[in-house]
Design an enzyme around this catalytic site. Sequence first.
Site, PDB file in Angstrom:
ATOM      1  CD  GLU A 142     -27.186  22.296 -38.836  1.00  0.00           C
ATOM      2  OE1 GLU A 142     -26.898  21.370 -38.082  1.00  0.00           O
ATOM      3  OE2 GLU A 142     -28.329  22.471 -39.290  1.00  0.00           O
ATOM      4  N   GLY A 224     -30.883  20.228 -21.298  1.00  0.00           N
ATOM      5  CA  GLY A 224     -31.364  18.867 -21.550  1.00  0.00           C
ATOM      6  C   GLY A 224     -32.525  18.528 -20.630  1.00  0.00           C
ATOM      7  N   GLY A 227     -33.877  20.908 -17.859  1.00  0.00           N
ATOM      8  CA  GLY A 227     -34.711  22.075 -18.106  1.00  0.00           C
ATOM      9  C   GLY A 227     -33.968  23.176 -18.826  1.00  0.00           C
ATOM     10  CG  ASP A 248     -34.406  10.531 -31.814  1.00  0.00           C
ATOM     11  OD1 ASP A 248     -33.364  11.102 -31.431  1.00  0.00           O
ATOM     12  OD2 ASP A 248     -34.718  10.409 -33.012  1.00  0.00           O
ATOM     13  CB  THR A 250     -31.993  13.723 -32.737  1.00  0.00           C
ATOM     14  OG1 THR A 250     -31.465  12.474 -32.326  1.00  0.00           O
ATOM     15  CG2 THR A 250     -31.062  14.403 -33.725  1.00  0.00           C
ATOM     16  N   GLY A 253     -33.367  20.612 -28.875  1.00  0.00           N
ATOM     17  CA  GLY A 253     -33.039  22.046 -28.843  1.00  0.00           C
ATOM     18  C   GLY A 253     -33.813  22.798 -29.915  1.00  0.00           C
ATOM     19  CG  ASP A 254     -33.168  21.918 -33.896  1.00  0.00           C
ATOM     20  OD1 ASP A 254     -32.366  22.809 -33.541  1.00  0.00           O
ATOM     21  OD2 ASP A 254     -32.835  20.939 -34.579  1.00  0.00           O
ATOM     22  CB  SER A 284     -40.108  16.959 -30.068  1.00  0.00           C
ATOM     23  OG  SER A 284     -39.011  17.281 -29.252  1.00  0.00           O
ATOM     24  N   GLY A 289     -36.985  10.920 -34.775  1.00  0.00           N
ATOM     25  CA  GLY A 289     -36.748  11.910 -35.836  1.00  0.00           C
ATOM     26  C   GLY A 289     -36.752  13.326 -35.306  1.00  0.00           C
TER      27      GLY A 289
HETATM   28  P1  ATP Z   1     -30.075  18.746 -29.545  1.00  0.00           P
HETATM   29  O1  ATP Z   1     -28.675  19.195 -29.869  1.00  0.00           O
HETATM   30  O2  ATP Z   1     -30.206  17.265 -29.314  1.00  0.00           O
HETATM   31  O3  ATP Z   1     -31.099  19.272 -30.473  1.00  0.00           O
HETATM   32  P2  ATP Z   1     -29.826  20.586 -27.367  1.00  0.00           P
HETATM   33  O4  ATP Z   1     -28.612  20.121 -26.626  1.00  0.00           O
HETATM   34  O5  ATP Z   1     -29.706  21.772 -28.220  1.00  0.00           O
HETATM   35  O6  ATP Z   1     -30.481  19.374 -28.145  1.00  0.00           O
HETATM   36  P3  ATP Z   1     -31.218  20.282 -24.920  1.00  0.00           P
HETATM   37  O7  ATP Z   1     -30.655  21.215 -23.916  1.00  0.00           O
HETATM   38  O8  ATP Z   1     -30.784  18.850 -24.842  1.00  0.00           O
HETATM   39  O9  ATP Z   1     -30.989  20.883 -26.347  1.00  0.00           O
HETATM   40  O10 ATP Z   1     -32.815  20.264 -24.834  1.00  0.00           O
HETATM   41  C1  ATP Z   1     -33.605  21.400 -25.112  1.00  0.00           C
HETATM   42  C2  ATP Z   1     -34.844  21.350 -24.245  1.00  0.00           C
HETATM   43  O11 ATP Z   1     -35.596  20.171 -24.574  1.00  0.00           O
HETATM   44  C3  ATP Z   1     -34.579  21.249 -22.746  1.00  0.00           C
HETATM   45  O12 ATP Z   1     -34.376  22.530 -22.180  1.00  0.00           O
HETATM   46  C4  ATP Z   1     -35.830  20.537 -22.260  1.00  0.00           C
HETATM   47  O13 ATP Z   1     -36.885  21.464 -22.070  1.00  0.00           O
HETATM   48  C5  ATP Z   1     -36.186  19.623 -23.420  1.00  0.00           C
HETATM   49  N1  ATP Z   1     -35.644  18.269 -23.230  1.00  0.00           N
HETATM   50  C6  ATP Z   1     -34.472  17.777 -23.664  1.00  0.00           C
HETATM   51  N2  ATP Z   1     -34.297  16.493 -23.285  1.00  0.00           N
HETATM   52  C7  ATP Z   1     -35.410  16.158 -22.599  1.00  0.00           C
HETATM   53  C8  ATP Z   1     -35.859  14.965 -21.936  1.00  0.00           C
HETATM   54  N3  ATP Z   1     -35.100  13.856 -21.906  1.00  0.00           N
HETATM   55  N4  ATP Z   1     -37.064  15.003 -21.318  1.00  0.00           N
HETATM   56  C9  ATP Z   1     -37.837  16.121 -21.347  1.00  0.00           C
HETATM   57  N5  ATP Z   1     -37.479  17.259 -21.957  1.00  0.00           N
HETATM   58  C10 ATP Z   1     -36.282  17.293 -22.570  1.00  0.00           C
HETATM   59  O1  RIB Z   2     -30.537  19.605 -34.114  1.00  0.00           O
HETATM   60  C1  RIB Z   2     -30.785  18.434 -34.827  1.00  0.00           C
HETATM   61  C2  RIB Z   2     -30.366  18.606 -36.248  1.00  0.00           C
HETATM   62  O2  RIB Z   2     -28.969  18.770 -36.303  1.00  0.00           O
HETATM   63  C3  RIB Z   2     -30.680  17.414 -37.106  1.00  0.00           C
HETATM   64  O3  RIB Z   2     -31.951  17.524 -37.742  1.00  0.00           O
HETATM   65  C4  RIB Z   2     -29.539  17.367 -38.092  1.00  0.00           C
HETATM   66  O4  RIB Z   2     -29.956  17.788 -39.358  1.00  0.00           O
HETATM   67  C5  RIB Z   2     -28.474  18.290 -37.524  1.00  0.00           C
HETATM   68  O5  RIB Z   2     -28.253  19.362 -38.314  1.00  0.00           O
END
Ligand code: ATP
Ligand code: RIB
Length: 309
Positions: A142, A224, A227, A248, A250, A253-254, A284, A289
């Site tokens: 980013e 997601g 796992g 939520d 969002t 992944g962070d 989270s 948020g």
């Molecule tokens: P984002 O872009 O929304 O930040 P991401 O796509 O980078 O997320 P994900 O793969 O969706 O990341 O999720 C990361 C981790 O969070 C997963 O491996 C899982 O452990 C946990 N997680 C995500 N969604 C859920 C859920 N609905 N219930 C429980 N755990 C979740």
């Molecule tokens: O991964 C979530 C983040 O992506 C949000 O906090 C937003 O700022 C975007 O950058």
Amino acid sequence: MNSKITVFGSFVVDLMGRSPHLPVPGETVKGSIFKMGAGGKGFNQAVAAHKAGADVTMITKLGRDTFANVALDTMKELGMDTGHLFYNETEGTGIALIIVDENTSQNEIVVVSGSCNTITKEDIKTVEDVIKASKYVLLQFEVNADANERVINFAHENGVKVVLNTAPVQPIEDSLLAKVDIVTPNEVEAEALTGICVDSLEAAKKAAKVFFDKGVKEVVITLGSRGVFISSNGREEIVPSFKVDAIDTTGAGDAFNGGFLAALAEGKDVWEAARFASALAALSVQRLGTTPAMPTREEIDQFLKEHSA
Ligand code: ATP
Ligand code: RIB
């Protein structure tokens, strides 16, 4: 034991609204809740790791505006080190426009990185000592790509382990990927970077092989609510997520990346670290948020105790 983590990445202010459905192009939807809070993938990951108990230095670039205070206030409130922030005198602090569907918890995000997309080589020179003293440096996509490139090269040359969360996805030179120790894409990013649709364990193994062939040492693909797939030292498995009622996702992944790094820095192996990070992420996603949704270490330990069976 050195357990320091440097997070080199974005800070932006998240402007989040909840909506009965995600708008289609041209549509205006009446939303319900609005929240403004600290965000940006780098900042979210740094806060997740810090609240999980890690020794974290956050490096980012702010503007000279009121949005910068959201970062400073959050860091002060959480007791984080604010000594390694850069400032752009003219470019404003970044923002993200986030819409969360209140029924499905899916989101749409537009991120405008602003000042954190303007990190110069002179800025990086001033934090070389911090990076060099770290065990891990954690990056995302980013901030401006040339800044990431410099930090990855410097960390690699100085024996600091490089962890790259490839979000939001963009192309990366193979020669740079070869310097990444652990790559942590989600399934969409894994497909974009390897050309393999990660829709099964076998497909995940194939995607991991593409990364290994480019020189990456360990592969962690988040899936997601299904796992996370991990390929490490010949062992390849999915660590399932915890079953929770997400409101939520969002920043899930962070949350995962911050927790994963905090656990690795403590000396946990990748499998234990993935379980710890999954617990952090599961907590989270039950809150609204991004940065404000990150749980404390006590909450993570309690959650793991309750889910130990
Ligand atoms: P984002 O872009 O929304 O930040 P991401 O796509 O980078 O997320 P994900 O793969 O969706 O990341 O999720 C990361 C981790 O969070 C997963 O491996 C899982 O452990 C946990 N997680 C995500 N969604 C859920 C859920 N609905 N219930 C429980 N755990 C979740
Ligand atoms: O991964 C979530 C983040 O992506 C949000 O906090 C937003 O700022 C975007 O950058």
